[in-house]
Design an enzyme around this catalytic site. Sequence first.
Site, PDB file in Angstrom:
ATOM      1  N   GLU A 271     -19.376  27.333  41.079  1.00 59.51           N
ATOM      2  CA  GLU A 271     -20.088  27.445  39.795  1.00 59.51           C
ATOM      3  C   GLU A 271     -20.890  28.747  39.743  1.00 59.51           C
ATOM      4  O   GLU A 271     -20.990  29.382  38.701  1.00 59.51           O
ATOM      5  CB  GLU A 271     -21.020  26.250  39.568  1.00 59.51           C
ATOM      6  CG  GLU A 271     -20.297  24.932  39.381  1.00 59.51           C
ATOM      7  CD  GLU A 271     -19.246  24.978  38.271  1.00 59.51           C
ATOM      8  OE1 GLU A 271     -19.518  25.558  37.204  1.00 59.51           O
ATOM      9  OE2 GLU A 271     -18.144  24.445  38.488  1.00 59.51           O
ATOM     10  N   TRP A 274     -18.671  31.226  38.439  1.00 56.89           N
ATOM     11  CA  TRP A 274     -18.565  31.335  36.975  1.00 56.89           C
ATOM     12  C   TRP A 274     -19.696  32.211  36.433  1.00 56.89           C
ATOM     13  O   TRP A 274     -19.520  32.965  35.483  1.00 56.89           O
ATOM     14  CB  TRP A 274     -18.600  29.954  36.313  1.00 56.89           C
ATOM     15  CG  TRP A 274     -17.259  29.293  36.354  1.00 56.89           C
ATOM     16  CD1 TRP A 274     -16.835  28.348  37.235  1.00 56.89           C
ATOM     17  CD2 TRP A 274     -16.142  29.560  35.472  1.00 56.89           C
ATOM     18  NE1 TRP A 274     -15.526  27.999  36.963  1.00 56.89           N
ATOM     19  CE2 TRP A 274     -15.084  28.729  35.885  1.00 56.89           C
ATOM     20  CE3 TRP A 274     -15.934  30.420  34.387  1.00 56.89           C
ATOM     21  CZ2 TRP A 274     -13.835  28.730  35.237  1.00 56.89           C
ATOM     22  CZ3 TRP A 274     -14.697  30.421  33.747  1.00 56.89           C
ATOM     23  CH2 TRP A 274     -13.666  29.585  34.176  1.00 56.89           C
ATOM     24  N   TRP A 302     -12.923  31.268   9.068  1.00 58.52           N
ATOM     25  CA  TRP A 302     -14.084  30.376   9.024  1.00 58.52           C
ATOM     26  C   TRP A 302     -14.420  30.079   7.559  1.00 58.52           C
ATOM     27  O   TRP A 302     -14.569  31.010   6.764  1.00 58.52           O
ATOM     28  CB  TRP A 302     -15.309  31.052   9.662  1.00 58.52           C
ATOM     29  CG  TRP A 302     -15.130  31.427  11.104  1.00 58.52           C
ATOM     30  CD1 TRP A 302     -14.953  32.690  11.596  1.00 58.52           C
ATOM     31  CD2 TRP A 302     -15.105  30.556  12.231  1.00 58.52           C
ATOM     32  NE1 TRP A 302     -14.813  32.655  12.964  1.00 58.52           N
ATOM     33  CE2 TRP A 302     -14.904  31.353  13.387  1.00 58.52           C
ATOM     34  CE3 TRP A 302     -15.220  29.169  12.400  1.00 58.52           C
ATOM     35  CZ2 TRP A 302     -14.818  30.814  14.670  1.00 58.52           C
ATOM     36  CZ3 TRP A 302     -15.142  28.639  13.677  1.00 58.52           C
ATOM     37  CH2 TRP A 302     -14.946  29.451  14.786  1.00 58.52           C
ATOM     38  N   ASN A 338     -24.300  20.547  31.301  1.00 57.24           N
ATOM     39  CA  ASN A 338     -23.124  21.383  31.023  1.00 57.24           C
ATOM     40  C   ASN A 338     -22.016  20.648  30.274  1.00 57.24           C
ATOM     41  O   ASN A 338     -21.448  21.172  29.315  1.00 57.24           O
ATOM     42  CB  ASN A 338     -22.575  21.952  32.332  1.00 57.24           C
ATOM     43  CG  ASN A 338     -21.359  22.828  32.088  1.00 57.24           C
ATOM     44  OD1 ASN A 338     -21.439  23.808  31.360  1.00 57.24           O
ATOM     45  ND2 ASN A 338     -20.221  22.445  32.653  1.00 57.24           N
ATOM     46  N   TRP A 356     -18.618  30.183  16.129  1.00 55.96           N
ATOM     47  CA  TRP A 356     -19.281  29.990  17.426  1.00 55.96           C
ATOM     48  C   TRP A 356     -20.563  30.807  17.546  1.00 55.96           C
ATOM     49  O   TRP A 356     -21.498  30.430  18.249  1.00 55.96           O
ATOM     50  CB  TRP A 356     -18.334  30.308  18.594  1.00 55.96           C
ATOM     51  CG  TRP A 356     -17.824  31.717  18.666  1.00 55.96           C
ATOM     52  CD1 TRP A 356     -16.641  32.196  18.178  1.00 55.96           C
ATOM     53  CD2 TRP A 356     -18.467  32.862  19.276  1.00 55.96           C
ATOM     54  NE1 TRP A 356     -16.520  33.542  18.433  1.00 55.96           N
ATOM     55  CE2 TRP A 356     -17.614  33.983  19.108  1.00 55.96           C
ATOM     56  CE3 TRP A 356     -19.677  33.033  19.952  1.00 55.96           C
ATOM     57  CZ2 TRP A 356     -17.933  35.257  19.585  1.00 55.96           C
ATOM     58  CZ3 TRP A 356     -19.992  34.305  20.418  1.00 55.96           C
ATOM     59  CH2 TRP A 356     -19.144  35.394  20.241  1.00 55.96           C
ATOM     60  N   TRP A 379     -19.742  30.104  25.100  1.00 51.40           N
ATOM     61  CA  TRP A 379     -19.390  29.799  23.703  1.00 51.40           C
ATOM     62  C   TRP A 379     -17.984  30.305  23.407  1.00 51.40           C
ATOM     63  O   TRP A 379     -17.190  29.617  22.765  1.00 51.40           O
ATOM     64  CB  TRP A 379     -20.420  30.394  22.737  1.00 51.40           C
ATOM     65  CG  TRP A 379     -21.557  29.427  22.541  1.00 51.40           C
ATOM     66  CD1 TRP A 379     -22.735  29.407  23.227  1.00 51.40           C
ATOM     67  CD2 TRP A 379     -21.600  28.314  21.627  1.00 51.40           C
ATOM     68  NE1 TRP A 379     -23.506  28.350  22.799  1.00 51.40           N
ATOM     69  CE2 TRP A 379     -22.838  27.670  21.811  1.00 51.40           C
ATOM     70  CE3 TRP A 379     -20.713  27.809  20.687  1.00 51.40           C
ATOM     71  CZ2 TRP A 379     -23.210  26.527  21.085  1.00 51.40           C
ATOM     72  CZ3 TRP A 379     -21.085  26.678  19.956  1.00 51.40           C
ATOM     73  CH2 TRP A 379     -22.314  26.051  20.164  1.00 51.40           C
TER      74      TRP A 379
HETATM   75  P1  FAD Z   1     -25.273  23.634  38.294  1.00 47.47           P
HETATM   76  O1  FAD Z   1     -24.071  22.778  38.004  1.00 47.47           O
HETATM   77  O2  FAD Z   1     -26.190  23.190  39.351  1.00 47.47           O
HETATM   78  O3  FAD Z   1     -24.687  25.088  38.624  1.00 47.47           O
HETATM   79  C1  FAD Z   1     -25.372  26.032  39.452  1.00 47.47           C
HETATM   80  C2  FAD Z   1     -25.476  27.357  38.739  1.00 47.47           C
HETATM   81  O4  FAD Z   1     -24.186  27.899  38.490  1.00 47.47           O
HETATM   82  C3  FAD Z   1     -26.140  27.266  37.380  1.00 47.47           C
HETATM   83  O5  FAD Z   1     -27.538  27.271  37.480  1.00 47.47           O
HETATM   84  C4  FAD Z   1     -25.596  28.503  36.681  1.00 47.47           C
HETATM   85  O6  FAD Z   1     -26.308  29.671  37.053  1.00 47.47           O
HETATM   86  C5  FAD Z   1     -24.185  28.599  37.258  1.00 47.47           C
HETATM   87  N1  FAD Z   1     -23.244  27.957  36.338  1.00 47.47           N
HETATM   88  C6  FAD Z   1     -22.867  26.645  36.307  1.00 47.47           C
HETATM   89  N2  FAD Z   1     -21.941  26.454  35.337  1.00 47.47           N
HETATM   90  C7  FAD Z   1     -21.731  27.647  34.750  1.00 47.47           C
HETATM   91  C8  FAD Z   1     -20.899  28.106  33.690  1.00 47.47           C
HETATM   92  N3  FAD Z   1     -20.082  27.288  33.025  1.00 47.47           N
HETATM   93  N4  FAD Z   1     -20.968  29.413  33.345  1.00 47.47           N
HETATM   94  C9  FAD Z   1     -21.782  30.272  33.996  1.00 47.47           C
HETATM   95  N5  FAD Z   1     -22.588  29.896  35.006  1.00 47.47           N
HETATM   96  C10 FAD Z   1     -22.565  28.615  35.383  1.00 47.47           C
HETATM   97  N6  FAD Z   1     -25.724  28.708  31.563  1.00 47.47           N
HETATM   98  C11 FAD Z   1     -26.812  29.509  31.633  1.00 47.47           C
HETATM   99  O7  FAD Z   1     -27.318  29.766  32.722  1.00 47.47           O
HETATM  100  N7  FAD Z   1     -27.329  30.072  30.505  1.00 47.47           N
HETATM  101  C12 FAD Z   1     -26.799  29.837  29.263  1.00 47.47           C
HETATM  102  O8  FAD Z   1     -27.307  30.376  28.280  1.00 47.47           O
HETATM  103  C13 FAD Z   1     -25.693  28.960  29.169  1.00 47.47           C
HETATM  104  N8  FAD Z   1     -25.155  28.647  27.956  1.00 47.47           N
HETATM  105  C14 FAD Z   1     -24.056  27.810  27.891  1.00 47.47           C
HETATM  106  C15 FAD Z   1     -23.488  27.519  26.636  1.00 47.47           C
HETATM  107  C16 FAD Z   1     -22.392  26.669  26.553  1.00 47.47           C
HETATM  108  C17 FAD Z   1     -21.765  26.389  25.218  1.00 47.47           C
HETATM  109  C18 FAD Z   1     -21.858  26.089  27.721  1.00 47.47           C
HETATM  110  C19 FAD Z   1     -20.679  25.174  27.645  1.00 47.47           C
HETATM  111  C20 FAD Z   1     -22.419  26.370  28.959  1.00 47.47           C
HETATM  112  C21 FAD Z   1     -23.510  27.236  29.073  1.00 47.47           C
HETATM  113  N9  FAD Z   1     -24.077  27.562  30.316  1.00 47.47           N
HETATM  114  C22 FAD Z   1     -25.159  28.402  30.378  1.00 47.47           C
HETATM  115  C23 FAD Z   1     -23.446  27.134  31.585  1.00 47.47           C
HETATM  116  C24 FAD Z   1     -23.930  25.814  32.170  1.00 47.47           C
HETATM  117  O9  FAD Z   1     -23.943  24.819  31.181  1.00 47.47           O
HETATM  118  C25 FAD Z   1     -25.318  25.913  32.801  1.00 47.47           C
HETATM  119  O10 FAD Z   1     -25.375  27.014  33.687  1.00 47.47           O
HETATM  120  C26 FAD Z   1     -25.630  24.647  33.598  1.00 47.47           C
HETATM  121  O11 FAD Z   1     -25.574  23.520  32.756  1.00 47.47           O
HETATM  122  C27 FAD Z   1     -27.006  24.779  34.214  1.00 47.47           C
HETATM  123  O12 FAD Z   1     -27.365  23.620  34.882  1.00 47.47           O
HETATM  124  P2  FAD Z   1     -27.530  23.623  36.461  1.00 47.47           P
HETATM  125  O13 FAD Z   1     -28.343  24.778  36.885  1.00 47.47           O
HETATM  126  O14 FAD Z   1     -28.007  22.267  36.847  1.00 47.47           O
HETATM  127  O15 FAD Z   1     -26.012  23.857  36.908  1.00 47.47           O
END
Ligand code: FAD
Length: 451
Positions: A271, A274, A302, A338, A356, A379
């Site tokens: 993650e 990502w 749109w 997420n 979006w 997004w």
């Molecule tokens: P964990 O599951 O514990 O993951 C650990 C770390 O990995 C996160 O803190 C984050 O830095 C990174 N990570 C995890 N998933 C993703 C992902 N899909 N993309 C990029 N990095 C990821 N994340 C943000 O940090 N900022 C945002 O503005 C943001 N906007 C989002 C908008 C949408 C529409 C979606 C679908 C996802 C978005 N995310 C964003 C990604 C993700 O949802 C969050 O990083 C995650 O929910 C944070 O929770 P956590 O720290 O407990 O994640």
Amino acid sequence: MPGPSIVWFRDDLRLADNPALRAALDRDEPVIGLYVLDEESPGVRPLGGAARWWLHGSLASLAERLAERGGTLVLRRGPAAQVVKKAVADASASAIFWNRRYGGPERDVDAGLKSDLREDGVEVASFGGSVLFEPWTVTTGAGTPYSVYSPFWRACLAGPPPRAPLPEPREIAGPRHPIASDDLDDWDLLPQKPDWAGGLRETWEPGEPAARRRLREFLADDIAHYGKARDEPAAGATSLLSPRLRWGEVSPHTVWHEGVESGSAGKFLSELGWREFAWHTLFHFPDLATKNLRREFDAFPWPRLQPSRLEAWQRGRTGFALVDAGMRELWETGYMHNRVRMVAASFLIKNLLIDWRRGEQWFWDTLVDADAANNPFNWQWVAGSGADAAPYFRIFNPELQAKKFDPDGHYVRQWAPEHRSDEPPRPMVDLGETRRAALDAYEAVKRAPRG
Ligand code: FAD
């Protein structure tokens, strides 16, 4: 005559594993910490409301931690190119250090400052502190950026591992002649009237100590369930590190190395991959928040916006339990799980046919982890217009998603309890009909030349 060094803090509000701070300390001259609130440089995106709230807490914590070690944090406001030069002159600083930023307008500011200050005889150096791998070092054999996650992440892992984190300094020699600083309270980062931040205060504690504590707790208690339960919003199985990584209260290097040492972090580390992919994509495509990465999506028809529909989504009044629960969690806490982010975003784009970019902007304003790369990247991923994106025709069904990921309704009961009552709200649209309309609209993209 050597003078003090300035450490310009930006998205790295920490003392541990801060290469710029380390470089300044290694000069054995007094050190001045500087933070610039820049809402004026061309193209730099102004922070959203929830992010401003976080920033206030994080700066207060950083100032306190610097002061405990003998250092100081100077706050200045305005276009960074001018404000930083003025601070260097005021302090008669002979060196300035920062950790790199990767957004287009920010890089322009930094590059300009670097050359101007060097011309003035000031030592300037920048370091990697916010991503694990520098974006220009990870390219395909043809030298182009990766557009698919798996080969991207394989390429990252095939090179040298991320460097080991640097220790936290114990002492920081402050300047002999302090320079003027704004008062943090005068920046009005906190909401006044109405004070909507009650839920944020209850949920979060900004600052480096809380970030390190959360990382330790997560690795000790939650990581074992992460792989299995990370998709269930009620499970509390994820790290909640996103705002901490956003503001650099903990570095990705620290998270990486402590994760690796924990021995069971495989899925979790991917993650972080990502996150890297999103930041590398922003580096190569600075317009990520405003332009479709796949240009054929420019042909998407749109329909004209119906503001009441957008508002129903923003307020969590769509009549779909998981979407409403997520949007209320976001409003209350500045965070959304997420899985629910994906479902809520898909609903806006594909069931309400709203661009979006409007959803991205709402998240930008309301998320405490609102991140210049992760937010638009994800997004666009949901919309189908982004890098390695979900195909447009894969449309999440919010009812099936709720059954699968919140089977006992714990999450919905917490955030949108009326959906579990005898008279649940009525859905604002028909899922089947809107799905068909979305697929029809998508035909225009299929006909457009591939960009
Ligand atoms: P964990 O599951 O514990 O993951 C650990 C770390 O990995 C996160 O803190 C984050 O830095 C990174 N990570 C995890 N998933 C993703 C992902 N899909 N993309 C990029 N990095 C990821 N994340 C943000 O940090 N900022 C945002 O503005 C943001 N906007 C989002 C908008 C949408 C529409 C979606 C679908 C996802 C978005 N995310 C964003 C990604 C993700 O949802 C969050 O990083 C995650 O929910 C944070 O929770 P956590 O720290 O407990 O994640």
